[in-house]
Design a protein around this motif. Structure first.
Motif, short mmCIF file in Angstrom:
data_model
loop_
_atom_site.label_atom_id
_atom_site.label_comp_id
_atom_site.label_asym_id
_atom_site.label_seq_id
_atom_site.Cartn_x
_atom_site.Cartn_y
_atom_site.Cartn_z
N GLY A 100 0.82 -1.21 0.00
CA GLY A 100 0.00 0.00 0.00
C GLY A 100 0.85 1.25 0.00
N LYS A 101 0.21 2.34 -0.38
CA LYS A 101 0.85 3.66 -0.41
C LYS A 101 -0.19 4.67 0.03
N ASN A 102 0.22 5.67 0.80
CA ASN A 102 -0.71 6.65 1.36
C ASN A 102 -1.84 5.96 2.12
N ILE A 103 -1.48 5.03 2.97
CA ILE A 103 -2.44 4.24 3.74
C ILE A 103 -3.01 5.11 4.86
N ALA B 103 -4.95 1.03 8.24
CA ALA B 103 -3.57 0.57 8.44
C ALA B 103 -3.49 -0.86 8.97
N MET B 104 -4.32 -1.21 9.94
CA MET B 104 -4.19 -2.53 10.56
C MET B 104 -4.57 -3.66 9.61
N ILE C 213 0.74 1.98 16.15
CA ILE C 213 1.02 1.29 14.90
C ILE C 213 0.29 1.90 13.70
N PRO C 214 -1.02 2.22 13.79
CA PRO C 214 -1.68 2.82 12.62
C PRO C 214 -1.02 4.13 12.17
N ARG C 215 -0.60 4.96 13.14
CA ARG C 215 0.06 6.22 12.78
C ARG C 215 1.41 5.95 12.11
N LEU D 256 4.71 6.34 7.42
CA LEU D 256 5.75 5.68 6.64
C LEU D 256 5.31 5.49 5.19
N SER D 257 4.02 5.31 4.96
CA SER D 257 3.52 5.05 3.61
C SER D 257 3.21 6.31 2.81
N LEU D 258 3.38 7.48 3.43
CA LEU D 258 3.11 8.72 2.70
C LEU D 258 4.06 8.85 1.51
#
Length: 301
Positions: A157-160, A165-166, A241-243, A248-250
């Motif tokens: 994924g990207k921009n999750i 996220a979970m 974890i979701p944050r 990280l995926s931004l």
């Protein structure tokens, strides 16, 4: 389920298994072949790539009375993902007490971060849950410990978003972000070198699948030669974890099999007065309840 990578003592071949008891694992590839399954379950990365269909097969294998477990007295557990596809993503300053002790030891008045601090450990640093940590006094003598919860991603994924996220998490493992402190600091504030020497990312002893563990209330502990050095709980993570996954995926694609090491609590060696370092002959024990314990002797390189 608890999933492992193991090696038979009379072979160099790595196998993927389901850890069903303290002394037994189920050979996933052998059981899949017996069922004439076409799914590829040769390595842990194959299992992760297979997604829900592969997990369903593993659940069927685990619950079948016809399986014949392998005894661990004839096998050795290795890192669940012995060679990740890319560097391990790591997070710094992610427990408030660790942030405070680090700032105090460096006489730093920095404010609490608004964004996670990300860095990485080389994939070649990954080692098994019972392997020796190399020690070479000609390289450094400032060898430090850092118990951390590892998050293994199961979906790219990207921009999750935080809300989604979970759903990208495959499971959880134990990591020790072993660090050579003087090397960490000598390279212009870039941490990667001091974090990436061979054998400085013990991982294991298993991956617990996401459906079987709540990551938000796990006791974490690190011991050096039977002395408790760190003791905390994942409920004290500053960035949850979701944050971490969101940030990280931004603009950056995360992939199945990627690993995020979520940060360490207070009690590291460099912040003690005087500082404490591991030496050859020490035993580093890293534990997260619900996942397991790693026992890594410190030895000569």
């Amino acid at each position: 389920m608890k999933l492992v990578t193991y090696q038979m003592l009379n072979s160099h071949e790595l196998r993927t298994g389901i850890w069903v008891s303290k002394y037994e694992v189920i050979d996933v590839a052998a059981e899949a072949a017996a069922r004439q399954s076409q799914l590829n379950v040769t390595t842990m990365l194959d299992v992760i790539d297979g997604g829900a269909e592969t997990l369903a097969l593993l659940a069927e294998i685990k619950n079948s009375p016809k399986t014949t477990p392998v005894l661990l007295n004839s096998a050795l557990l290795k890192a669940p993902i012995p060679r990740p596809r890319k560097n391990v993503f790591c997070v710094g300053w992610n427990y408030l007490d660790h942030f405070s002790e680090g700032a105090a030891s460096m006489q730093d008045s920095r404010e609490l971060p608004q964004w996670p601090v990300f860095f990485s450990k080389a994939s070649t640093a990954v080692t098994g849950p019972y392997d020796a940590i190399p020690f070479n006094a000609n390289v450094s003598t400032q060898l430090d410990w850092e118990v951390e919860l590892g998050v293994v991603l199961g979906k790219a994924g990207k921009n999750i978003t935080e809300a989604d996220a979970m759903s990208h998490v495959f499971g959880y493992t134990v990591i020790n972000d072993v660090t050579w402190r003087d090397i960490q600091r000598r390279h212009g504030g870039q941490w990667d070198k001091g974090k990436s020497l061979d054998g400085t990312c013990p991982m294991g002893p298993c991956i617990v699948t996401a459906d079987a563990l709540d990551p938000n209330d796990l006791h974490v502990e690190c011991r050096v030669s039977n002395v408790v050095k760190q003791q905390s709980n994942t409920k004290h993570l500053y960035f949850k974890i979701p944050r971490l996954i969101r940030d990280l995926s931004l603009g950056q694609t995360l992939e199945a099999g990627d690993i995020i090491s979520t940060g360490t609590p207070e009690g590291v060696g460099f912040a003690r007065k005087p500082p404490e370092w591991m030496r050859p002959g020490d035993l580093l024990e890293t534990e997260i309840r619900g996942i397991g314990v790693m026992r890594n002797p410190v030895g000569q390189m």
